[in-house]
Every structure is written in structure tokens, then in C-alpha cells.
Design a protein around this motif. Sequence first.
Motif, PDB file in Angstrom:
ATOM      1  N   ALA A   1       0.840  -1.213   0.000  1.00 15.19           N
ATOM      2  CA  ALA A   1       0.000   0.000   0.000  1.00 15.19           C
ATOM      3  C   ALA A   1       0.871   1.258   0.000  1.00 15.19           C
ATOM      4  CB  ALA A   1      -0.923  -0.018   1.204  1.00 15.19           C
ATOM      5  N   GLU A   2       1.946   1.212   0.817  1.00 18.10           N
ATOM      6  CA  GLU A   2       2.835   2.373   0.902  1.00 18.10           C
ATOM      7  C   GLU A   2       3.542   2.592  -0.440  1.00 18.10           C
ATOM      8  OE1 GLU A   2       6.040   1.880   3.661  1.00 18.10           O
ATOM      9  OE2 GLU A   2       6.659   3.989   3.538  1.00 18.10           O
ATOM     10  N   LEU A   3       4.012   1.503  -1.055  1.00 18.64           N
ATOM     11  CA  LEU A   3       4.732   1.634  -2.322  1.00 18.64           C
ATOM     12  C   LEU A   3       3.812   2.101  -3.450  1.00 18.64           C
ATOM     13  CD1 LEU A   3       6.960  -1.413  -1.756  1.00 18.64           C
ATOM     14  CD2 LEU A   3       7.826   0.870  -2.316  1.00 18.64           C
ATOM     15  N   LYS A   4       2.570   1.627  -3.414  1.00 20.98           N
ATOM     16  CA  LYS A   4       1.595   2.058  -4.415  1.00 20.98           C
ATOM     17  C   LYS A   4       1.379   3.579  -4.293  1.00 20.98           C
ATOM     18  CE  LYS A   4      -2.839   0.194  -6.111  1.00 20.98           C
ATOM     19  NZ  LYS A   4      -3.600   1.382  -6.333  1.00 20.98           N
ATOM     20  N   GLN A   5       1.296   4.037  -3.051  1.00 27.07           N
ATOM     21  CA  GLN A   5       1.090   5.467  -2.814  1.00 27.07           C
ATOM     22  C   GLN A   5       2.301   6.269  -3.308  1.00 27.07           C
ATOM     23  OE1 GLN A   5       1.951   7.257   0.709  1.00 27.07           O
ATOM     24  NE2 GLN A   5       1.017   9.142  -0.029  1.00 27.07           N
ATOM     25  N   ILE A   6       3.515   5.766  -3.022  1.00 24.32           N
ATOM     26  CA  ILE A   6       4.737   6.446  -3.489  1.00 24.32           C
ATOM     27  C   ILE A   6       4.752   6.509  -5.016  1.00 24.32           C
ATOM     28  CG2 ILE A   6       7.245   6.150  -3.709  1.00 24.32           C
ATOM     29  CD1 ILE A   6       7.164   4.933  -0.830  1.00 24.32           C
ATOM     30  N   ALA A   7       4.403   5.378  -5.643  1.00 21.23           N
ATOM     31  CA  ALA A   7       4.457   5.304  -7.107  1.00 21.23           C
ATOM     32  C   ALA A   7       3.445   6.248  -7.733  1.00 21.23           C
ATOM     33  CB  ALA A   7       4.205   3.868  -7.560  1.00 21.23           C
ATOM     34  N   GLU A   8       2.248   6.301  -7.142  1.00 13.02           N
ATOM     35  CA  GLU A   8       1.165   7.043  -7.784  1.00 13.02           C
ATOM     36  C   GLU A   8       1.149   8.531  -7.435  1.00 13.02           C
ATOM     37  OE1 GLU A   8      -2.334   4.846  -6.754  1.00 13.02           O
ATOM     38  OE2 GLU A   8      -1.845   3.192  -8.131  1.00 13.02           O
ATOM     39  N   THR A   9       1.826   8.915  -6.351  1.00 11.00           N
ATOM     40  CA  THR A   9       1.752  10.327  -5.965  1.00 11.00           C
ATOM     41  C   THR A   9       3.061  11.079  -6.149  1.00 11.00           C
ATOM     42  OG1 THR A   9       2.270   9.863  -3.652  1.00 11.00           O
ATOM     43  CG2 THR A   9      -0.068   9.895  -4.270  1.00 11.00           C
ATOM     44  N   LEU A  10       4.207  10.371  -6.183  1.00 10.87           N
ATOM     45  CA  LEU A  10       5.469  11.093  -6.388  1.00 10.87           C
ATOM     46  C   LEU A  10       6.173  10.651  -7.674  1.00 10.87           C
ATOM     47  CD1 LEU A  10       7.577  13.140  -5.448  1.00 10.87           C
ATOM     48  CD2 LEU A  10       8.753  11.266  -4.299  1.00 10.87           C
ATOM     49  N   LEU A  11       6.372   9.336  -7.827  1.00 12.42           N
ATOM     50  CA  LEU A  11       7.165   8.863  -8.969  1.00 12.42           C
ATOM     51  C   LEU A  11       6.454   9.117 -10.290  1.00 12.42           C
ATOM     52  CD1 LEU A  11       8.641   5.563  -7.514  1.00 12.42           C
ATOM     53  CD2 LEU A  11       9.538   7.885  -7.384  1.00 12.42           C
ATOM     54  N   ALA A  12       5.116   9.082 -10.288  1.00 11.44           N
ATOM     55  CA  ALA A  12       4.355   9.376 -11.506  1.00 11.44           C
ATOM     56  C   ALA A  12       3.412  10.530 -11.234  1.00 11.44           C
ATOM     57  CB  ALA A  12       3.557   8.150 -11.937  1.00 11.44           C
ATOM     58  N   ASN A  13       3.120  11.284 -12.277  1.00 14.32           N
ATOM     59  CA  ASN A  13       2.079  12.310 -12.213  1.00 14.32           C
ATOM     60  C   ASN A  13       0.842  11.727 -12.892  1.00 14.32           C
ATOM     61  OD1 ASN A  13       0.311  14.388 -12.630  1.00 14.32           O
ATOM     62  ND2 ASN A  13       1.844  15.860 -13.321  1.00 14.32           N
ATOM     63  N   PRO A  14      -0.188  11.378 -12.097  1.00 13.76           N
ATOM     64  CA  PRO A  14      -1.342  10.675 -12.678  1.00 13.76           C
ATOM     65  C   PRO A  14      -2.105  11.479 -13.726  1.00 13.76           C
ATOM     66  CG  PRO A  14      -1.739  11.266 -10.375  1.00 13.76           C
ATOM     67  CD  PRO A  14      -0.305  11.586 -10.661  1.00 13.76           C
ATOM     68  N   VAL A  15      -1.829  12.771 -13.814  1.00 14.97           N
ATOM     69  CA  VAL A  15      -2.492  13.584 -14.849  1.00 14.97           C
ATOM     70  C   VAL A  15      -2.021  13.164 -16.248  1.00 14.97           C
ATOM     71  CG1 VAL A  15      -2.757  15.938 -15.761  1.00 14.97           C
ATOM     72  CG2 VAL A  15      -2.758  15.557 -13.291  1.00 14.97           C
ATOM     73  N   ILE A  16      -0.750  12.774 -16.346  1.00 16.97           N
ATOM     74  CA  ILE A  16      -0.193  12.492 -17.678  1.00 16.97           C
ATOM     75  C   ILE A  16       0.479  11.124 -17.792  1.00 16.97           C
ATOM     76  CG2 ILE A  16       0.191  14.874 -18.434  1.00 16.97           C
ATOM     77  CD1 ILE A  16       3.089  14.593 -17.340  1.00 16.97           C
ATOM     78  N   GLU A  17       0.670  10.432 -16.666  1.00 15.80           N
ATOM     79  CA  GLU A  17       1.477   9.206 -16.723  1.00 15.80           C
ATOM     80  C   GLU A  17       0.742   7.999 -16.139  1.00 15.80           C
ATOM     81  OE1 GLU A  17       5.982  11.071 -16.281  1.00 15.80           O
ATOM     82  OE2 GLU A  17       4.749  10.905 -14.494  1.00 15.80           O
ATOM     83  N   ASP A  18       1.053   6.814 -16.689  1.00 21.95           N
ATOM     84  CA  ASP A  18       0.614   5.547 -16.113  1.00 21.95           C
ATOM     85  C   ASP A  18       1.798   4.949 -15.360  1.00 21.95           C
ATOM     86  OD1 ASP A  18      -1.983   5.593 -17.144  1.00 21.95           O
ATOM     87  OD2 ASP A  18      -1.310   4.754 -19.060  1.00 21.95           O
ATOM     88  N   VAL A  19       1.493   4.172 -14.329  1.00 23.08           N
ATOM     89  CA  VAL A  19       2.557   3.632 -13.494  1.00 23.08           C
ATOM     90  C   VAL A  19       2.311   2.148 -13.257  1.00 23.08           C
ATOM     91  CG1 VAL A  19       1.354   4.321 -11.372  1.00 23.08           C
ATOM     92  CG2 VAL A  19       3.821   3.993 -11.332  1.00 23.08           C
ATOM     93  N   GLU A  20       3.416   1.374 -13.242  1.00 23.83           N
ATOM     94  CA  GLU A  20       3.330  -0.064 -12.942  1.00 23.83           C
ATOM     95  C   GLU A  20       4.287  -0.367 -11.800  1.00 23.83           C
ATOM     96  OE1 GLU A  20       4.027  -3.044 -15.955  1.00 23.83           O
ATOM     97  OE2 GLU A  20       2.688  -1.973 -17.334  1.00 23.83           O
ATOM     98  N   LEU A  21       3.751  -1.037 -10.783  1.00 25.95           N
ATOM     99  CA  LEU A  21       4.539  -1.402  -9.607  1.00 25.95           C
ATOM    100  C   LEU A  21       4.884  -2.883  -9.695  1.00 25.95           C
ATOM    101  CD1 LEU A  21       5.435  -0.485  -6.703  1.00 25.95           C
ATOM    102  CD2 LEU A  21       3.151  -1.131  -5.940  1.00 25.95           C
ATOM    103  N   HIS A  22       6.171  -3.223  -9.549  1.00 24.35           N
ATOM    104  CA  HIS A  22       6.589  -4.631  -9.582  1.00 24.35           C
ATOM    105  C   HIS A  22       7.205  -4.990  -8.239  1.00 24.35           C
ATOM    106  CE1 HIS A  22       5.956  -4.583 -13.937  1.00 24.35           C
ATOM    107  NE2 HIS A  22       6.574  -3.420 -13.935  1.00 24.35           N
ATOM    108  N   LEU A  23       6.461  -5.728  -7.437  1.00 28.57           N
ATOM    109  CA  LEU A  23       6.956  -6.152  -6.131  1.00 28.57           C
ATOM    110  C   LEU A  23       7.849  -7.375  -6.315  1.00 28.57           C
ATOM    111  CD1 LEU A  23       3.612  -5.734  -4.189  1.00 28.57           C
ATOM    112  CD2 LEU A  23       5.664  -4.349  -3.878  1.00 28.57           C
ATOM    113  N   PRO A  24       8.793  -7.595  -5.364  1.00 28.32           N
ATOM    114  CA  PRO A  24       9.691  -8.750  -5.519  1.00 28.32           C
ATOM    115  C   PRO A  24       8.903 -10.064  -5.439  1.00 28.32           C
ATOM    116  CG  PRO A  24      10.038  -7.664  -3.394  1.00 28.32           C
ATOM    117  CD  PRO A  24       9.053  -6.831  -4.152  1.00 28.32           C
ATOM    118  N   THR A  25       9.281 -11.014  -6.279  1.00 27.58           N
ATOM    119  CA  THR A  25       8.649 -12.344  -6.214  1.00 27.58           C
ATOM    120  C   THR A  25       9.696 -13.319  -5.696  1.00 27.58           C
ATOM    121  OG1 THR A  25       9.260 -12.607  -8.510  1.00 27.58           O
ATOM    122  CG2 THR A  25       6.972 -11.999  -8.076  1.00 27.58           C
ATOM    123  N   ASP A  26       9.339 -14.139  -4.733  1.00 26.53           N
ATOM    124  CA  ASP A  26      10.343 -15.096  -4.224  1.00 26.53           C
ATOM    125  C   ASP A  26       9.758 -16.485  -4.073  1.00 26.53           C
ATOM    126  OD1 ASP A  26      10.195 -13.357  -1.000  1.00 26.53           O
ATOM    127  OD2 ASP A  26       8.665 -14.419  -2.153  1.00 26.53           O
TER     128      ASP A  26
END
Lengths: 223, 79
Positions: B54-79
Motif C-alpha cells: 500500500a505504501e509503495l503504491k502510494q509512493i508510485a502514484e503520488t510522487l514517482l508518476a504524475n497521474p495527470v499524464i502518466e501511467d505507473v506499474e509497480l513490480h513487487l519482488p517475487t520469491d
Amino acid sequence: MRIGVITFPGSLDDVDAVRAVRLAGAESVPLWHAEHDLEGVDAVVLPGGFSYGDYLRAGAIAARAPIMQDVVDRARQGMPVLGICNGFQVLCEAGLLPGALTRNGHLHFRNRDQALRIERADTAWTHDYATGQRIVVPVKNGEGRYVAAPADLDRIEGEGRVVVRYVDGNPNGSMRDIAGVTSEDGRVVGLMPHPEHAVEDLTGPSTDGLGFFTSVVTAMVAA
Amino acid sequence: MPQVVVDVVLKPEISDPQGQAVLGALGRLGHDSIRSVRQGKHFVLEVDGTPDEAELKQIAETLLANPVIEDVELHLPTD
């Protein structure tokens, strides 16, 4: 009448903004991005430049600076805020204005005197102009192309949020020639061109830009 | 240390002049089969402990991407 001008790391045009504020007859108050203190100012100007080197996206990191939380809170209560160039980018990133500024369509930095049409002469920063008035002020940007999704652009236009539009040529590929927009209440205005560089005959192409700064003084005195 | 990857690209309806410039260069180099280039950003975050989605999704969607113009994909580690 006290108007704050915020300096971020990488701001360039803060000194010109301070000077424009003074020429408009207000007291200018230099503010620092890392503080949580607006020093009781009546209005705020976010100047042009390259805050944080335009890293991540232009204006993105400055929009999360400590003082911006105070600016957002006060703006939502009606404090007038003007964002010029990088300041416009910061206001869009902070969610105070709709849309976003992206890399110029032709990929070149554009620096020239630019004609604009005032579309809204009833905002806190454009009272002293007439609707439809043509002004000439410098424009200088590499990431000044105003964009939003087509449906959002229709909404922005429908709500009359466009304050200034490029005429006689669009310098950066901005959608619908949009050069500046305002908040719903007309108190927050952002534009890519630089009115603070057109306030004195000696240094500017005109003195057309001074009206942005005198407008807010008039608006505050009337209030 | 777990790594989380975030990819950011401009939304399809936002034109990408940088991608078009790359496409132009590819054409000049003779790569005629490339039809389109979209340029984006790739972030690699190293995270202490178990990544909080949830925290990483928030970081990705509110800082790393600007939702007005950008799409974002989050890839969590798979083990």
C-alpha cells in the motif's frame, strides 16, 4: 500589502519577481522553501527557474517542499498565489492547478518575446487587464507544453479556467494554445511566460507584465 | 535487500516528442521495422524489511508518476 516570493534550490527569477512586486507598490518578503513559515504574507509568488534541476519532473520535488504544504493550505482558504514558469509547474504538481507541463513539442528551449491574449480579466492576478487584451512578455522554457487529457481540457475550457493564451505562434506546442490557467476561485494563477521580466522599459520588451502584480495589490486593497 | 521496481510511461493520449525523436533516429539508422517509441522512467527502490504494497503504491502514484499524464506499474519482488 506584503507579497512573499519563495526561493527553492535552483530558482532563478526570484529576484526579478521581488523587484516586480516592489514596482507594483507592495512590500516583498523573501521566503525560503525549507521553512514552514509564510511570515503572514497576503499573497505568494512562485518564481521561475529550475528547482531541483527539474529532476523527476519539472516542479515535482519543489511541490513537496515543506513551505508548499502551507501554500496549499492558505491557497485553499483563498490566498492569492501566482506561479510563473517553474512556479506554474510547481502549482500543477501540487494539485492547485489542473493539467501538467511537459517537454516542448519540438524539443527545443524557446526564449523570445511572446504575444498573449488575456482570456480572464477577473482573477486576483489579472484585474488590471481587459478581457481580450493583447500583451507581450518574454517566454523561456524547455518544458512548457501544457497538456491534459482531452476530456479534462474540455472541462478546463468549459469552466473558463484558461487565463492567458498564446497568440501569433505557439512557442512550445501547448494544447489549445494555453499559456496559463487559474483555480476555480480565480485566486491561484499559473502561466509559463514571464510577466516579471516585462515591468520596466530598460530591460523588458514592454511593461505589459506589471499588471499581474498591480492586480493583486488592487484586489487586496479592495477586499 | 528486497528490490521494488516502478515503471512510468506517458499515457497513450499524451504525445511523446522524445520518443518520436528516438524513432526518427532509428529510421535514419535504417531500422525501418520500428513503428513507434514511447520513452519512460524506470525506478529501482531498495526496501528495508518486507515491502508494504500500500505504501509503495502510494509512493508510485503520488510522487514517482504524475497521474495527470502518466501511467505507473509497480513490480513487487517475487520469491
